[in-house]
Design an enzyme around this catalytic site. Structure first.
Site, PDB file in Angstrom:
ATOM      1  N   LYS A  86       0.865  -1.327  -0.001  1.00 31.89           N
ATOM      2  CA  LYS A  86      -0.117  -0.071  -0.010  1.00 31.89           C
ATOM      3  C   LYS A  86       0.988   1.384  -0.054  1.00 31.89           C
ATOM      4  CE  LYS A  86      -3.942   1.613   2.918  1.00 31.89           C
ATOM      5  NZ  LYS A  86      -4.779   0.960   4.060  1.00 31.89           N
ATOM      6  N   SER A 161      -9.529   0.346   3.073  1.00 35.36           N
ATOM      7  CA  SER A 161      -8.706   1.356   2.140  1.00 35.36           C
ATOM      8  C   SER A 161      -7.561   0.485   1.514  1.00 35.36           C
ATOM      9  CB  SER A 161      -8.074   2.417   2.925  1.00 35.36           C
ATOM     10  OG  SER A 161      -7.486   1.909   4.108  1.00 35.36           O
ATOM     11  N   SER A 185      -9.476  -1.802   7.178  1.00 36.79           N
ATOM     12  CA  SER A 185      -9.104  -1.708   5.932  1.00 36.79           C
ATOM     13  C   SER A 185      -8.191  -2.626   5.373  1.00 36.79           C
ATOM     14  CB  SER A 185      -8.339  -0.381   5.735  1.00 36.79           C
ATOM     15  OG  SER A 185      -9.143   0.809   5.997  1.00 36.79           O
TER      16      SER A 185
END
Lengths: 475, 66
Positions: A86, A161, A185
């Protein structure tokens, strides 16, 4: 050297299978990396999981790993395994966009501790992944880098996310990815994309060099294909870090050693309130089948009530919204139009919460943890829930930028995951079936603080029993 | 003055932040659901007077024998 693994199968290995095959001389790191790069080249045009691909650097690192093994040098536990992360894990001198326009050129000076630990274990970092802007949505929408698309059906949300992390692991683009989890997330994209995601105990993994969202509720963790992958990944990354004074000093056990497959007598609680309220029928059906699979392995499932959950859910929202508002205050004053509509709209509401309620929410956190443990985890080893109450939503029906009336559907996505961030409990999500539209359903298992070994033992036994984690989307 | 405007004005004065878009008005209105949840908790919840560190609770609530 043992028999080589067929090239076509390489990308489908789990992280531990890839690491063990490399260590055993059955495959080269170069072959593993090339297999991943080929998958990305063939399919990321649909999925849109990658922000920055460091192709040449990854191949150089793979060649170095191959040379190290050939020279007989010691290998780390993740040696030769390609990963991507990420785009909020800082690496010195490399852009870390945090999925945003505001930080599109941000180059941090220091590398995140968790990346340093993965480097030391020999993992190959191939680049960075799409994510919700500033990790602030549970769906996977991103105005700046484009929405991430679910590999099972690109019209549907990936979850967020950590959208690129979940979608890319599901699409067999790499073997593991860091996500972050403030309200779900890691677990949500794991669920929506049909992979395994682990949020460890709050403070278990260092957050140094990681973009903050909510100081109280942020967690670092992996999205992978199996509970065994999560166990090895956690073993490499957990443990106290002097750069993160909030990180726990608890000893790090051998998580993989706990994966015996034996859950006979394990006591699992199902909270009848909160987690199943308004749940869609296909989700309930998959969840009940998952409970039956756990019973088949010898677990004892009990229905309980946990009255503290309503307060926990309210305080969770309060803490994360206020802390997110505080972090973004300067940018919200100076660059409000640089945010996506759904993000600035969400942050804005956080400025309305009274300070005394935020202090109350933090002061009640310890007592509510004790209360929840007394209600749900005294006499039980784990709590089981569906990770997402509803069927996987489409990108269109949760798009606030296009239609603000989608607000409530957007906000409901994280209802079952958020409480465990306030409680700080270790929680894993594993695939447990599919809904009537062919999208994955997830089983969430939560344990006592620092009880990751128990959580992962149950998840691993479930995966041995069912095999849902081996299903792959047909891209 | 409608309550919504009062809140927005307070945000502007306390934080210097203006309503960024119309969706934010919906987001602000959505706070009503959380306010209702907190209203329902009044009397049963409040500030914890005794020392009650969260990290201490994490350690105390570990698995027996861990």
């Amino acid at each position: 050297m043992n028999a080589p693994v067929a090239a076509a199968d390489l990308a489908s290995l789990s992280m531990t299978e890839a690491a063990d095959a490399f260590a055993a001389g059955e495959v080269t790191a170069t072959a593993l990396t090339e297999a991943c790069l080929a998958r990305i080249a063939a399919h990321d045009g649909v999925v849109n999981s990658v922000i920055r691909l460091d192709r040449d650097a990854a191949l150089e690192a793979a060649a170095a790993a191959d040379a190290a093994r050939a020279a007989g040098r010691p290998l780390g536990r993740l040696a030769g395994v390609p990963m991507m992360h990420k785009d909020m894990y800082y690496r010195a001198g490399k852009v870390s966009s945090c999925g945003s326009h505001i930080r599109r050129d941000y180059k941090p000076a220091a590398t995140a501790t968790v990346l340093e630990r993965l480097d030391a274990a020999g993992a190959i970092d191939m680049g960075t992944l799409n994510m919700a802007e500033f990790a602030q949505n549970p769906t996977g929408h991103n105005r700046h880098f484009g929405d991430c698309h679910n590999p099972w059906n690109p019209a549907y949300c990936t979850g967020g996310s950590s959208s690129g992390s979940g979608a890319g692991v599901a699409a067999r683009f790499f073997y593991a990815a860091l996500g972050s989890d403030t309200g779900g997330s890691i677990r949500l994209p794991a669920t929506l994309c049909g992979v395994t995601g682990l949020k460890a105990t709050q403070t278990r993994v260092s957050r140094a060099g990681v973009m903050p969202l909510s100081f109280s509720c942020d967690n670092v963790g992996p999205l992978v294909r199996t509970a065994r992958d999560a166990a090895r990944f956690l073993g490499v990354t957990a443990g106290h870090d002097p750069r993160d004074p909030t990180s726990a000093r608890e000893a790090v056990p051998d998580y993989e050693a706990a994966l015996t497959g034996d859950i006979r007598g394990m006591r699992i609680a199902v909270c009848e309130n909160w987690f199943l309220e308004g749940a869609d029928a296909p989700v309930v059906a998959a969840f009940e089948a998952a409970l039956q699979a756990l019973r088949t392995r010898g677990a004892v499932v009990t229905r309980i009530a946990a009255p503290s959950l309503r307060a926990i859910a309210a305080y969770t929202a309060l803490v994360s919204r206020v802390e997110g508002a505080a972090i973004h205050a300067n940018w919200m004053r100076e660059h409000p139009d640089d945010y996506a509509i759904h993000l600035s709209a969400r942050i804005y509401g956080g400025y309305a919460f009274p300070g005394h309620l935020y202090v109350e929410a933090l002061s009640r956190r310890g007592p509510l943890l004790r209360q929840f443990v007394a209600e749900a985890l005294t006499g039980h080893d784990l709590v089981a829930t569906p990770t997402l109450r509803t069927r996987v939503p489409t990108l269109a029906e949760t798009d606030i930028d296009a239609d603000p009336s989608n607000w409530s559907r957007f906000m409901a996505v994280s209802a079952n995951t958020r409480p465990f961030n306030y409680l700080g409990l270790p929680t894993v999500s594993v695939p447990c079936g599919f809904d009537d539209r062919g999208l994955p359903v997830g089983l969430q298992l939560a344990g006592r603080p620092f009880g990751e070994a128990t959580v992962l033992r149950a998840a691993d036994a479930f995966q041995q029993e069912t095999g849902w984690h081996r299903k792959a989307p047909a891209l | 003055m409608e309550p919504d405007r009062v809140t927005m004005e307070a945000i502007g004065r306390w934080s210097g932040i203006a309503l960024p878009n119309e969706a934010a008005r919906i987001g602000l209105a959505d706070n009503a659901a959380l306010i209702a949840e907190l209203e329902a908790l009044r009397g049963g919840m409040g500030f914890e007077e005794e020392p009650s560190g969260f990290e201490a609770a994490l350690r105390d609530c570990k698995e027996p024998g861990q």
